[in-house]
Design a protein around this motif. Structure first.
Motif, PDB file in Angstrom:
ATOM      1  N   MET A   1       0.805  -1.197   0.000  1.00 29.26           N
ATOM      2  CA  MET A   1       0.000   0.000   0.000  1.00 29.26           C
ATOM      3  C   MET A   1       0.854   1.269   0.000  1.00 29.26           C
ATOM      4  SD  MET A   1      -3.095  -0.400  -0.283  1.00 29.26           S
ATOM      5  CE  MET A   1      -4.506  -1.381  -0.054  1.00 29.26           C
ATOM      6  N   ALA A   2       2.031   1.181   0.577  1.00 34.35           N
ATOM      7  CA  ALA A   2       2.890   2.359   0.645  1.00 34.35           C
ATOM      8  C   ALA A   2       3.380   2.755  -0.748  1.00 34.35           C
ATOM      9  CB  ALA A   2       4.072   2.097   1.566  1.00 34.35           C
ATOM     10  N   VAL A   3       3.572   1.762  -1.605  1.00 34.93           N
ATOM     11  CA  VAL A   3       4.037   2.044  -2.964  1.00 34.93           C
ATOM     12  C   VAL A   3       2.939   2.765  -3.750  1.00 34.93           C
ATOM     13  CG1 VAL A   3       4.810   1.004  -5.120  1.00 34.93           C
ATOM     14  CG2 VAL A   3       5.610   0.093  -2.947  1.00 34.93           C
ATOM     15  N   ILE A   4       1.707   2.307  -3.603  1.00 35.18           N
ATOM     16  CA  ILE A   4       0.585   2.937  -4.306  1.00 35.18           C
ATOM     17  C   ILE A   4       0.397   4.368  -3.819  1.00 35.18           C
ATOM     18  CG2 ILE A   4      -1.915   2.860  -4.653  1.00 35.18           C
ATOM     19  CD1 ILE A   4      -1.704  -0.199  -4.499  1.00 35.18           C
ATOM     20  N   ARG A   5       0.504   4.552  -2.512  1.00 33.44           N
ATOM     21  CA  ARG A   5       0.352   5.903  -1.945  1.00 33.44           C
ATOM     22  C   ARG A   5       1.457   6.838  -2.455  1.00 33.44           C
ATOM     23  NH1 ARG A   5      -2.979   7.736   1.652  1.00 33.44           N
ATOM     24  NH2 ARG A   5      -2.478   9.514   2.955  1.00 33.44           N
ATOM     25  N   THR A   6       2.668   6.330  -2.569  1.00 35.62           N
ATOM     26  CA  THR A   6       3.783   7.137  -3.079  1.00 35.62           C
ATOM     27  C   THR A   6       3.549   7.515  -4.539  1.00 35.62           C
ATOM     28  OG1 THR A   6       5.281   6.001  -1.568  1.00 35.62           O
ATOM     29  CG2 THR A   6       6.282   7.206  -3.389  1.00 35.62           C
ATOM     30  N   ILE A   7       3.095   6.561  -5.329  1.00 33.23           N
ATOM     31  CA  ILE A   7       2.824   6.834  -6.747  1.00 33.23           C
ATOM     32  C   ILE A   7       1.710   7.862  -6.888  1.00 33.23           C
ATOM     33  CG2 ILE A   7       1.936   5.813  -8.883  1.00 33.23           C
ATOM     34  CD1 ILE A   7       3.441   3.233  -8.080  1.00 33.23           C
ATOM     35  N   LEU A   8       0.638   7.698  -6.107  1.00 28.37           N
ATOM     36  CA  LEU A   8      -0.468   8.665  -6.161  1.00 28.37           C
ATOM     37  C   LEU A   8      -0.041  10.045  -5.701  1.00 28.37           C
ATOM     38  CD1 LEU A   8      -3.478   6.517  -4.907  1.00 28.37           C
ATOM     39  CD2 LEU A   8      -2.989   7.251  -7.242  1.00 28.37           C
ATOM     40  N   THR A   9       0.836  10.100  -4.707  1.00 20.82           N
ATOM     41  CA  THR A   9       1.346  11.398  -4.241  1.00 20.82           C
ATOM     42  C   THR A   9       2.172  12.078  -5.324  1.00 20.82           C
ATOM     43  OG1 THR A   9       1.386  10.565  -1.975  1.00 20.82           O
ATOM     44  CG2 THR A   9       2.684  12.539  -2.435  1.00 20.82           C
ATOM     45  N   LEU A  10       3.002  11.309  -6.034  1.00 21.30           N
ATOM     46  CA  LEU A  10       3.788  11.885  -7.130  1.00 21.30           C
ATOM     47  C   LEU A  10       2.876  12.376  -8.258  1.00 21.30           C
ATOM     48  CD1 LEU A  10       6.819   9.444  -7.332  1.00 21.30           C
ATOM     49  CD2 LEU A  10       6.818  11.833  -6.598  1.00 21.30           C
ATOM     50  N   LEU A  11       1.851  11.592  -8.590  1.00 17.72           N
ATOM     51  CA  LEU A  11       0.886  12.025  -9.607  1.00 17.72           C
ATOM     52  C   LEU A  11       0.168  13.303  -9.164  1.00 17.72           C
ATOM     53  CD1 LEU A  11      -0.693   8.653 -10.763  1.00 17.72           C
ATOM     54  CD2 LEU A  11       0.824  10.148 -12.072  1.00 17.72           C
ATOM     55  N   PHE A  12      -0.151  13.375  -7.891  1.00 22.13           N
ATOM     56  CA  PHE A  12      -0.819  14.553  -7.339  1.00 22.13           C
ATOM     57  C   PHE A  12       0.070  15.794  -7.463  1.00 22.13           C
ATOM     58  CE2 PHE A  12      -2.220  17.143  -3.648  1.00 22.13           C
ATOM     59  CZ  PHE A  12      -3.525  17.354  -4.046  1.00 22.13           C
ATOM     60  N   LEU A  13       1.342  15.647  -7.146  1.00 19.92           N
ATOM     61  CA  LEU A  13       2.269  16.782  -7.255  1.00 19.92           C
ATOM     62  C   LEU A  13       2.457  17.224  -8.702  1.00 19.92           C
ATOM     63  CD1 LEU A  13       4.973  15.761  -4.641  1.00 19.92           C
ATOM     64  CD2 LEU A  13       3.304  17.606  -4.461  1.00 19.92           C
ATOM     65  N   ILE A  14       2.563  16.274  -9.610  1.00 19.90           N
ATOM     66  CA  ILE A  14       2.697  16.603 -11.033  1.00 19.90           C
ATOM     67  C   ILE A  14       1.442  17.310 -11.527  1.00 19.90           C
ATOM     68  CG2 ILE A  14       2.844  15.589 -13.344  1.00 19.90           C
ATOM     69  CD1 ILE A  14       4.650  13.421 -12.068  1.00 19.90           C
ATOM     70  N   LEU A  71      -7.733  12.727  -6.829  1.00 19.90           N
ATOM     71  CA  LEU A  71      -6.516  12.308  -6.139  1.00 19.90           C
ATOM     72  C   LEU A  71      -6.487  12.820  -4.707  1.00 19.90           C
ATOM     73  CD1 LEU A  71      -3.755  12.646  -8.882  1.00 19.90           C
ATOM     74  CD2 LEU A  71      -4.586  10.558  -7.800  1.00 19.90           C
ATOM     75  N   ALA A  72      -6.968  14.039  -4.477  1.00 21.36           N
ATOM     76  CA  ALA A  72      -7.003  14.584  -3.121  1.00 21.36           C
ATOM     77  C   ALA A  72      -7.908  13.747  -2.217  1.00 21.36           C
ATOM     78  CB  ALA A  72      -7.469  16.030  -3.138  1.00 21.36           C
ATOM     79  N   VAL A  73      -9.055  13.332  -2.742  1.00 25.72           N
ATOM     80  CA  VAL A  73      -9.967  12.504  -1.953  1.00 25.72           C
ATOM     81  C   VAL A  73      -9.355  11.129  -1.683  1.00 25.72           C
ATOM     82  CG1 VAL A  73     -12.194  11.322  -2.032  1.00 25.72           C
ATOM     83  CG2 VAL A  73     -12.042  13.718  -2.701  1.00 25.72           C
ATOM     84  N   VAL A  74      -8.757  10.528  -2.704  1.00 22.39           N
ATOM     85  CA  VAL A  74      -8.177   9.199  -2.544  1.00 22.39           C
ATOM     86  C   VAL A  74      -7.006   9.228  -1.568  1.00 22.39           C
ATOM     87  CG1 VAL A  74      -6.896   7.370  -3.754  1.00 22.39           C
ATOM     88  CG2 VAL A  74      -8.953   8.342  -4.772  1.00 22.39           C
ATOM     89  N   LEU A  75      -6.176  10.257  -1.648  1.00 24.40           N
ATOM     90  CA  LEU A  75      -5.024  10.344  -0.744  1.00 24.40           C
ATOM     91  C   LEU A  75      -5.426  10.609   0.699  1.00 24.40           C
ATOM     92  CD1 LEU A  75      -2.460  12.234  -2.980  1.00 24.40           C
ATOM     93  CD2 LEU A  75      -2.286   9.897  -2.143  1.00 24.40           C
ATOM     94  N   ASN A  76      -6.594  11.185   0.923  1.00 25.58           N
ATOM     95  CA  ASN A  76      -7.049  11.452   2.292  1.00 25.58           C
ATOM     96  C   ASN A  76      -7.814  10.290   2.903  1.00 25.58           C
ATOM     97  OD1 ASN A  76      -6.056  14.023   2.971  1.00 25.58           O
ATOM     98  ND2 ASN A  76      -7.461  14.912   1.508  1.00 25.58           N
ATOM     99  N   MET A  77      -8.043   9.238   2.133  1.00 28.86           N
ATOM    100  CA  MET A  77      -8.694   8.046   2.681  1.00 28.86           C
ATOM    101  C   MET A  77      -7.708   7.293   3.561  1.00 28.86           C
ATOM    102  SD  MET A  77     -10.576   6.580  -0.649  1.00 28.86           S
ATOM    103  CE  MET A  77     -12.310   6.385  -0.486  1.00 28.86           C
ATOM    104  N   LYS A  78      -8.236   6.692   4.569  1.00 25.25           N
ATOM    105  CA  LYS A  78      -7.397   5.894   5.470  1.00 25.25           C
ATOM    106  C   LYS A  78      -7.382   4.451   4.994  1.00 25.25           C
ATOM    107  CE  LYS A  78      -6.998   9.340   8.328  1.00 25.25           C
ATOM    108  NZ  LYS A  78      -5.849  10.173   8.239  1.00 25.25           N
ATOM    109  N   PHE A  79      -6.288   4.052   4.382  1.00 28.72           N
ATOM    110  CA  PHE A  79      -6.156   2.656   3.953  1.00 28.72           C
ATOM    111  C   PHE A  79      -4.785   2.132   4.231  1.00 28.72           C
ATOM    112  CE2 PHE A  79      -5.377   5.185   0.126  1.00 28.72           C
ATOM    113  CZ  PHE A  79      -4.231   4.640  -0.390  1.00 28.72           C
TER     114      PHE A  79
END
Length: 79
Positions: A1-14, A71-79
């Protein structure tokens, strides 16, 4: 899950940086009193605005804003 969160965070920043750049590239909407009479819709530019570069920037802004919100909603979910 940490890898997916990191990828989504990078996509969010881009997406954030790209959204800022696209918004800054757009022209201002101040048309003066001509906007009250609707003169812009009678010109060639007014009729074909959706196919121009400005129209493409507007579409890209909408798409990137939707991606930003999702992406903001997905990143704020607790998973």
């Amino acid at each position: 899950m940490a890898v997916i969160r990191t990828i989504l965070t990078l996509l969010f920043l881009i997406d954030c940086v790209a959204l800022i750049i696209i918004v800054l590239m757009q022209q201002g909407k101040s048309q003066g009193l001509g906007a009250l009479a609707g003169e812009m819709s009678e010109t060639y530019w007014g009729r074909n605005k959706g196919r121009s570069a400005e129209g493409n920037l507007k579409k890209a802004t909408r798409i990137m804003a939707i991606v930003f919100i999702v992406l903001a909603v997905v990143l704020n979910m607790k998973f």
